[in-house]
Scaffold this active site. Structure first.
Site, PDB file in Angstrom:
ATOM      1  N   GLY A 118      43.200  31.962  39.180  1.00  0.00           N
ATOM      2  CA  GLY A 118      44.052  33.006  38.655  1.00  0.00           C
ATOM      3  C   GLY A 118      44.007  34.326  39.387  1.00  0.00           C
ATOM      4  O   GLY A 118      44.651  35.292  38.956  1.00  0.00           O
ATOM      5  N   GLY A 131      45.177  34.907  42.370  1.00  0.00           N
ATOM      6  CA  GLY A 131      46.334  35.065  43.237  1.00  0.00           C
ATOM      7  C   GLY A 131      46.180  34.459  44.615  1.00  0.00           C
ATOM      8  O   GLY A 131      46.807  34.931  45.570  1.00  0.00           O
ATOM      9  N   LYS A 132      45.373  33.394  44.732  1.00  0.00           N
ATOM     10  CA  LYS A 132      45.164  32.766  46.040  1.00  0.00           C
ATOM     11  C   LYS A 132      46.465  32.237  46.628  1.00  0.00           C
ATOM     12  O   LYS A 132      46.759  32.441  47.799  1.00  0.00           O
ATOM     13  CB  LYS A 132      44.158  31.618  45.905  1.00  0.00           C
ATOM     14  CG  LYS A 132      42.770  32.028  45.512  1.00  0.00           C
ATOM     15  CD  LYS A 132      41.827  30.837  45.483  1.00  0.00           C
ATOM     16  CE  LYS A 132      42.233  29.798  44.464  1.00  0.00           C
ATOM     17  NZ  LYS A 132      42.134  30.294  43.084  1.00  0.00           N
ATOM     18  N   THR A 133      47.254  31.539  45.793  1.00  0.00           N
ATOM     19  CA  THR A 133      48.491  30.950  46.305  1.00  0.00           C
ATOM     20  C   THR A 133      49.465  32.031  46.744  1.00  0.00           C
ATOM     21  O   THR A 133      50.042  31.960  47.839  1.00  0.00           O
ATOM     22  CB  THR A 133      49.126  30.053  45.235  1.00  0.00           C
ATOM     23  OG1 THR A 133      48.232  28.985  44.920  1.00  0.00           O
ATOM     24  CG2 THR A 133      50.443  29.461  45.740  1.00  0.00           C
ATOM     25  N   SER A 134      49.659  33.047  45.911  1.00  0.00           N
ATOM     26  CA  SER A 134      50.583  34.125  46.277  1.00  0.00           C
ATOM     27  C   SER A 134      50.135  34.821  47.550  1.00  0.00           C
ATOM     28  O   SER A 134      50.944  35.096  48.452  1.00  0.00           O
ATOM     29  CB  SER A 134      50.666  35.139  45.130  1.00  0.00           C
ATOM     30  OG  SER A 134      51.160  34.542  43.963  1.00  0.00           O
ATOM     31  N   ASP A 171      44.869  21.985  46.406  1.00  0.00           N
ATOM     32  CA  ASP A 171      44.628  22.061  44.965  1.00  0.00           C
ATOM     33  C   ASP A 171      45.308  20.883  44.275  1.00  0.00           C
ATOM     34  O   ASP A 171      46.508  20.666  44.460  1.00  0.00           O
ATOM     35  CB  ASP A 171      45.199  23.379  44.428  1.00  0.00           C
ATOM     36  CG  ASP A 171      44.758  23.688  43.010  1.00  0.00           C
ATOM     37  OD1 ASP A 171      44.392  22.742  42.284  1.00  0.00           O
ATOM     38  OD2 ASP A 171      44.778  24.868  42.621  1.00  0.00           O
ATOM     39  N   THR A 225      54.415  31.003  36.950  1.00  0.00           N
ATOM     40  CA  THR A 225      53.546  29.921  37.409  1.00  0.00           C
ATOM     41  C   THR A 225      52.628  29.384  36.316  1.00  0.00           C
ATOM     42  O   THR A 225      52.538  28.170  36.130  1.00  0.00           O
ATOM     43  CB  THR A 225      52.742  30.375  38.643  1.00  0.00           C
ATOM     44  OG1 THR A 225      53.646  30.683  39.701  1.00  0.00           O
ATOM     45  CG2 THR A 225      51.797  29.281  39.101  1.00  0.00           C
TER      46      THR A 225
END
Length: 583
Positions: free
Chosen positions: A18, A20-23, A45, A501
């Protein structure tokens, strides 16, 4: 630019769920592509939302991202990888071994362990085999939440060590001859990970104490793996000078305190800060704002948002308490507050006089720090993998090893050194914990979604095997899946945030649970700025952005729904957790 330095060819983004790794990984890849580089973003992931953030349907092969020349992305699909891996292991024996032996081999490769090693195989090809990504200037790995990521990063040494020490002809991973062929690839993967010239690991964190603790723990563990080229990215940092809004003041103060108290080793890393933005980070336009926050228009306070809000958590707890016993599981995407909700429910049930066990299966557990003290009637436990492996190994050697000669016992001990043993041991502990719900309440703070679904897949695989063999299986394991499917025994709370998300992730989770025959009891929307009462322009703008997601959950997705506002006082300790039931 606010994004991390990206001079190396390989970049890893890791951190607590949560944060914000993907963003952040997508924003970095997009910025590099906008600068003329050819970039591949890879999600490792099991619960990837890369498709949603980039606005493209992704598969296992590099896919060009519309609107971003030079940017490509792919998802490593663990289930598809497992199917391919299983077939690769079994196919050479078709037509040679009897059909019953082939079926037995296929069953052997049906569990969560096979899913993990198969996904790792795909990961190794991309990192360890330079030819696989030779067309790209940069390869960015959007990794799973920290506990799963660290297991992924330790697998090269674990599997290589198992190959080196194994003398038998087969293992739960497949014929050892096949594994030996992978040894060079695994060694190259380890070398690439630890090479400062090749690889940068970005520790992503929020300006929150728990998130920074997780980043520091990750820093220590990565150092033990020989990974030293680290950067710190502080995401979504909110700052304000105003003192007339309790929520804004508290959010800013918490961030400042957390950053001031940051562990020294973490504070010494090169760092970058991405400020709090008024809208979500889905889509290329929003990702470009992360790279250039100075381009974001100054917020203006929106008109008071009018929407009917779902009730608070107290009503759900009353319904749960009426059952008198059973299992309550909080599930959802990492970082949505599952631990806080689980702790609040456990404290509320204990205050009503019920015996309660609060436990976690999360590799990155934070239950104890959230509870911050003792509550009468409430006991806290954690399923510790090292302890469970030792217990399971001792039990197997006592039962099966006693009948073996020295050579047979040595082979058994060798098999128990396989990393697969941990999956089995942790699964059995999970089953024991669920069984305890017969005598009182068990509140399980489960792992982030991908890891949880692997666990439930294991439940299905174990259940099939038990029904087939009726062998020497603990009663707790035998009864696990029926208990999880019994709506009078198990109540699943899907925890989410009022953002794109997390809601879409929770919707996928509900669908997957339905396929496993498990119906969620309720959804909990956590940390709502809309419900917090803030009048700060930036926070109010972000709160108004929540409305369509709240309405979708409450009106379309959830059988019943509760909403928890963002709280000015941190929900830690018995008194802090009690706030969640007063809203």
């Amino acid at each position: 630019m606010a994004l991390p330095d990206s001079r190396t060819r390989y970049l890893f983004f890791t951190g607590k769920g949560g944060v914000g790794k993907t963003s952040l990984s997508c924003a970095t890849g997009l910025a590099l592509a906008d600068a003329g580089k050819k970039v591949l973003i890879v999600s490792t992931d099991p619960a990837s939302n890369l498709d949603e953030v980039l606005g493209a349907a992704l598969g296992p092969l590099p896919t060009a991202i519309p609107g971003a020349p030079g940017l490509f992305a792919l998802n490593i699909d663990p289930e598809a990888a497992a199917r391919a891996y299983r077939e690769r292991m079994v196919a050479p024996y078709r037509g040679i071994l009897p059909a019953a032996a082939i079926r037995s081999m296929e069953e052997q490769f049906s569990g969560a362990c096979t899913v993990e090693i198969a996904a790792f195989d795909e990961f190794s090809k991309l990192l360890g085999d330079a030819a696989a990504t030779t067309d790209f200037d940069h390869v960015i790995f959007d990794t799973a939440p920290t506990g799963h990521t660290l297991r992924l990063l330790t697998l090269p040494s674990a599997w290589s060590g198992f190959i080196a020490s194994s003398t038998g002809g087969a293992s739960c991973l497949g014929p050892l001859a096949g594994l030996e062929q992978q040894k060079a690839l695994y060694a190259a993967t380890v070398a690439r990970l630890s090479s400062a010239a090749d690889t940068t690991v970005v520790l992503v964190s929020r300006a929150e104490a728990a998130s920074l603790r997780e980043a520091e723990r990750t820093r220590h563990e990565l150092a033990g793996l020989g990974v030293s080229n680290l950067l710190l990215a502080l995401n979504g940092v909110f700052r304000t000078e105003r003192q007339d809004d309790a929520v804004a003041t508290a959010l800013s103060r918490r961030a400042a305190i957390a950053l001031a108290d940051m562990p020294a080793g973490l504070a010494a890393l090169p760092a970058t800060t991405i400020p709090f933005l008024p809208r979500g980070t889905v889509g290329l336009a929003a990702l470009r704002q992360m790279a250039h926050p100075e381009s974001v228009a100054a917020p203006t306070a929106p008109d008071a948002a009018q929407t009917a809000l779902p009730p608070g958590l107290a009503g759900l707890v009353e319904t749960l308490a009426a059952a008198g016993h059973g299992v309550i599981m909080t599930m959802g995407k990492g970082g949505v507050g599952k631990t806080t909700v689980a702790a609040a429910v456990a404290v509320a049930l204990a205050r009503r006089g019920h015996p309660v066990i609060l436990s976690t299966t999360d590799p990155a557990a934070h239950v104890a720090s959230t509870l911050d003290g003792q509550v009468p009637g409430l006991s806290v436990s954690r399923i510790d993998p090292a302890e469970e492996v030792a217990r399971y190994t001792h039990e197997v050697l006592d039962k099966a090893g006693a009948q073996l000669d020295a050579g047979g016992r040595a082979l058994l001990e060798e098999d128990l050194r396989s990393p697969c043993t941990e999956e089995i041991a942790v699964f059995r502990a999970f089953a024991r914990t669920v069984e305890a719900g017969r005598e009182g309440f068990v509140v399980l703070d489960t792992a982030p979604t991908g890891h949880t679904l692997l666990l439930l897949d294991a439940a299905e695989a174990y259940h099939r095997e038990v029904m087939r063999t009726q062998g020497d299986m603990p009663e707790s394991v035998r009864e696990l899946l029926p208990r999880l499917r019994d709506p009078d025994y198990t109540h699943v709370l899907i925890v989410t945030l009022a953002e794109a998300t997390p809601v879409h992730e929770a919707e996928r989770l509900q669908h997957d649970l339905g396929r496993a025959g498990i119906a969620p009891f309720a959804w909990v929307i956590n940390q709502s700025l809309l419900a917090s009462g803030t009048r700060d322009p930036l926070l109010s703008q972000r709160g108004a952005w929540e409305i369509p997601f709240i309405r979708r959950v409450a009106d379309e997705l959830a059988p019943r729904c509760a909403l928890i506002p963002w709280l000015a006082e941190a929900p830690v300790g018995e008194a802090g957790l009690a706030q969640l039931l007063r809203t």
